[in-house]
Design an enzyme around this catalytic site. Structure first.
Site, PDB file in Angstrom:
ATOM      1  N   LYS A  35      92.869 -52.801 -40.697  1.00 51.75           N
ATOM      2  CA  LYS A  35      91.618 -53.137 -40.012  1.00 51.75           C
ATOM      3  C   LYS A  35      91.984 -54.018 -38.825  1.00 51.75           C
ATOM      4  O   LYS A  35      92.724 -54.992 -38.966  1.00 51.75           O
ATOM      5  CB  LYS A  35      90.684 -53.898 -40.958  1.00 51.75           C
ATOM      6  N   GLN A  91      65.770 -71.170 -25.183  1.00 53.23           N
ATOM      7  CA  GLN A  91      64.824 -71.406 -24.101  1.00 53.23           C
ATOM      8  C   GLN A  91      64.649 -72.906 -23.846  1.00 53.23           C
ATOM      9  O   GLN A  91      64.668 -73.361 -22.693  1.00 53.23           O
ATOM     10  CB  GLN A  91      63.448 -70.820 -24.466  1.00 53.23           C
ATOM     11  N   PHE A 110      65.888 -72.970 -34.953  1.00 54.05           N
ATOM     12  CA  PHE A 110      64.979 -71.913 -34.493  1.00 54.05           C
ATOM     13  C   PHE A 110      64.064 -71.577 -35.645  1.00 54.05           C
ATOM     14  O   PHE A 110      64.490 -70.989 -36.648  1.00 54.05           O
ATOM     15  CB  PHE A 110      65.751 -70.680 -34.002  1.00 54.05           C
ATOM     16  N   THR A 133      89.748 -50.103 -45.638  1.00 55.27           N
ATOM     17  CA  THR A 133      89.826 -51.122 -44.588  1.00 55.27           C
ATOM     18  C   THR A 133      88.603 -52.026 -44.656  1.00 55.27           C
ATOM     19  O   THR A 133      88.663 -53.181 -44.252  1.00 55.27           O
ATOM     20  CB  THR A 133      89.963 -50.470 -43.202  1.00 55.27           C
ATOM     21  N   ASP A 134      87.500 -51.509 -45.220  1.00 55.34           N
ATOM     22  CA  ASP A 134      86.319 -52.351 -45.413  1.00 55.34           C
ATOM     23  C   ASP A 134      86.613 -53.492 -46.389  1.00 55.34           C
ATOM     24  O   ASP A 134      86.122 -54.609 -46.228  1.00 55.34           O
ATOM     25  CB  ASP A 134      85.168 -51.483 -45.925  1.00 55.34           C
ATOM     26  N   HIS A 162      75.682 -65.064 -30.936  1.00 54.24           N
ATOM     27  CA  HIS A 162      75.379 -65.362 -32.327  1.00 54.24           C
ATOM     28  C   HIS A 162      76.627 -65.550 -33.182  1.00 54.24           C
ATOM     29  O   HIS A 162      77.585 -64.789 -33.081  1.00 54.24           O
ATOM     30  CB  HIS A 162      74.559 -64.216 -32.936  1.00 54.24           C
TER      31      HIS A 162
END
Lengths: 272, 272, 272, 272
Positions: free
Chosen positions: D11, D210, D150, D56-57, D238
């Site tokens: 991976k 914002q 948030f 690979t996960d 993020h």
């Protein structure tokens, strides 16, 4: 019927660099300039009449000539000089010039570290009972305005490069070193190697990228005993001399053309 | 003590293009060449002695000269000619040459569509009660080996560009058009616009990128009545003439230097 | 005093793919969506009051849900559905939605070749008296909507992947093959290898990327006798199942999440 | 007959980040991990038998789980833990793990500036008799491990995002400000704006991107009177919470999934 709407023409991604020599150390400007003109050029679009179309090649030359004459630390002033020079041409109503200056941090009087995507590398390859461990650095961008020559190389019919006693040397260091014994504190060891690489790049005069790389590698082996060998990839990121004579400008030898491709590509390993 | 391990030196990303003129149509080669040499150059690293260091600049020149003399459709043969030429130099043990040929599909006798990241664009901006709808294309890469000139432009002291009656014209089309009325079948309409853009780029002789863009835009408005206006960004992706005379080679005018930056940057809209 | 000027908020680069099953063959949509909203959200900026701020995460979910319910070949209609859905929310004045659809050309009923930067590779390494010659391909982008499974793999406590009897398989083929004897016509040989690679990717059902690669390599060796071995790098470019149940949507199993990173990374060589 | 040569599976580009909370300030790790295994998997290639093929996960999940349990400042040790964990699986002969750690420089106890391609921007648009002048910054990469929430946003059926009282906030600042009067020393003014942007990003608690942007813009207008307005683009880069429960790991809330796409995209201008 069709009619021409908003339009502009220009040159994008004109690169130029300049060394500002000073008694207390050099400054270095590395700029990418975008130019867009607006003007009375409707016939160029609709009739193929180029009488008002300042060539974008001329805009590029204008950047080079004004870099020699007008470029200092105040890049707004350089953008303004370019915009006014171009806006004064016949038929040009508007000249929109954007200059992007890459960040280079001066770390010695003539040595600079560039904004970069620097990364620390750790690699372990575990195979059946045994491990091999490497550490490394990628994306370490360095440039010096003096302290490197390249001369006395072999010449043939296709060699046009002149000897240079002194030149800008810039590279993005990729190095990978193997630990015979993994040090107790890998983080401080990594910082030590990084410091040695930077110190030797800026501190040692070199006759070539090859020579520079050798001195960097040898110094790392001297400094960190756990390292058995170190491999480098050192692209030679050329800042070419700009010949301003065709533009009627007496060059001072301080304005250069940075090029992304092609680049010299030097690889070496240094071992104990 | 340190000793030199594996090493090589070379030039990476040497770009060159060539038009192969033919009675039934042209062929076009667009190559990026990487060269790495191995040889008896230990003293270059450890002593700064460049007596064996073929400059990477000479490797670049060698690519250009051999492109004129030896480059046909068989790129393995060109790679081989380069490798043998360089390996024959004193002190060179190995020459490793890799050629990457970009895919260009011939769609007219002198027109080519390049491998690309072509994308269809749809945009809707809904504002309070009303919608505006655009469609577009990005990443449509086109090149023609003839059918465009650029001459009779204004000159000043900084203009060095010669007039050209015929030249390679290459661009990556970005176009965005607005629908006054959204057509019932947006997909077939989009295909129709794409066809018009390609047909007019290859079919119409132009005096400039500006002129070419205008004719493309006008034809789209003629063909698709739902479209109220179309905007273009057309970078001029230069294939510069290579001056081979300093290399002692008589150029045939068919070998060019493709450059990524800077590029001419032409924007226009065509409206009803 | 300061006041808020123009502003917008949104989600950029939302990727989604969809298989449109059909009796005559599948269609495949591969989209990247950008959303920007304008609305009565001044207090979010100046007071930190989020009462009107539709989360950008919700915009992303909206793309997924509407891809299930509304996405067909007319991407303008999908953009419109998204824009109207979002503009209908309280306090939203404008919703600007741009959809970019990647170009996939259908070459078999369930097989697609993607827009790409495909390149032909030639490499010659000349060492003292002898040459080694490779040819290759890079950037060949292929995807099939059926014809690959992955199941019956080992499981441990960290395995969460379910068995799949059928799945989308997508990769960007990099292959490099060595010629024992260089063929007389390298260009037609290269085309032949390319055809075999594509035919076998689309023609052979596979139990894994590994299995697919093996069959491709074996077929190349069968077809071209001058080739002694072939090396592949085959990234598994995942289109993940999207779980739409948290969104209250009954998924039909045709909407997927394409991801750029991480990717499965399979390398193999096939030799005689 | 064909036989399998060298092969590996793995991976590539598994991203993970971790906050290391400390009394004197936080540390922050931002890693990209590449894994390649070698093992007894010939039947997977030649027979489609996956009995030995660790998905690979699962390698990806292993990175996440071990990031929780084993990742500190010593990335070689983390690479080693991963390599040994994977190499201990049945049929695995070799596990090759490379970790690349992005450079983040801590500038406050919980604030970091990232390695970047930071650029200073100057723009002059000269139109007939008058000039407009902007300065700007691009590529200023900042992250804080606390100091942003948030919550209390509107919810609909497609909203799955939970309220967050505290979260990682990361962005790459692009700002462009206009000078009503061009300051005498544009370079020191630019440095002053940069300092204000960084100070306010790290110094002010915010309820959203914002809100953060507004406070940054307002402070710039307060500090530099020659500036008439400032525009921002602030992508929300993020670092998602990783749910480790399906892996049987009790998460401490310090391990995150950095994602490049999609991203929240916030734009605003602040004016006098």
């Amino acid at each position: 019927v069709a009619r021409l709407g908003e339009n502009r023409w220009g040159k994008t991604s004109v690169r130029v660099s300049k060394v500002h020599r000073g008694s207390g150390g050099d400054a270095f400007s590395d700029l990418t300039v975008d130019i867009a003109l607006r003007g009375a050029v409707e016939a160029a679009f609709t009739q193929g009449d180029n009488a008002g179309v300042i060539p974008t090649d001329t805009m590029k030359n204008t950047v080079y000539a004004l870099a020699e004459e007008r470029l200092g630390s105040d890049v707004e002033s350089f953008a303004s000089a370019l915009a006014h020079h171009l806006q004064a041409r016949d038929g040009v109503h508007g000249a929109d010039v954007t200059v992007a200056q890459r960040r280079w941090e001066r770390v010695t009087p003539t040595g600079f570290v560039g904004g970069s995507s620097e990364r620390r590398i750790a690699r372990v390859d575990a195979e059946d009972g045994s491990d091999r461990t490497w550490a490394g650095i990628e994306g370490l961008v360095v440039l010096k305005t003096t302290g490197s020559s390249f001369r006395d190389f072999p010449r043939d019919a296709l060699t046009t490069l002149p000897d240079k006693d002194d030149r800008i040397l810039a590279t993005t260091v990729s190095a990978r070193w193997r630990y015979g014994v993994v040090p107790a504190d890998t983080t401080s060891t990594w910082e030590r190697v990084r410091t040695v690489l930077i110190d030797r790049f800026f501190g040692d005069w070199s006759a070539s990228v090859q020579h520079q790389g050798w001195m960097m590698g040898r110094a790392v082996l001297d400094e960190v005993l756990e390292i058995t060998d170190i491999e480098f990839r050192l692209p030679n990121q050329h800042h070419l001399d700009l010949d301003l004579r065709p533009l009627g400008v007496d060059g001072s030898g301080t304005v250069f053309l940075p090029v992304s491709e092609p680049f010299g590509d030097i690889r070496l390993s240094v071992e104990r």
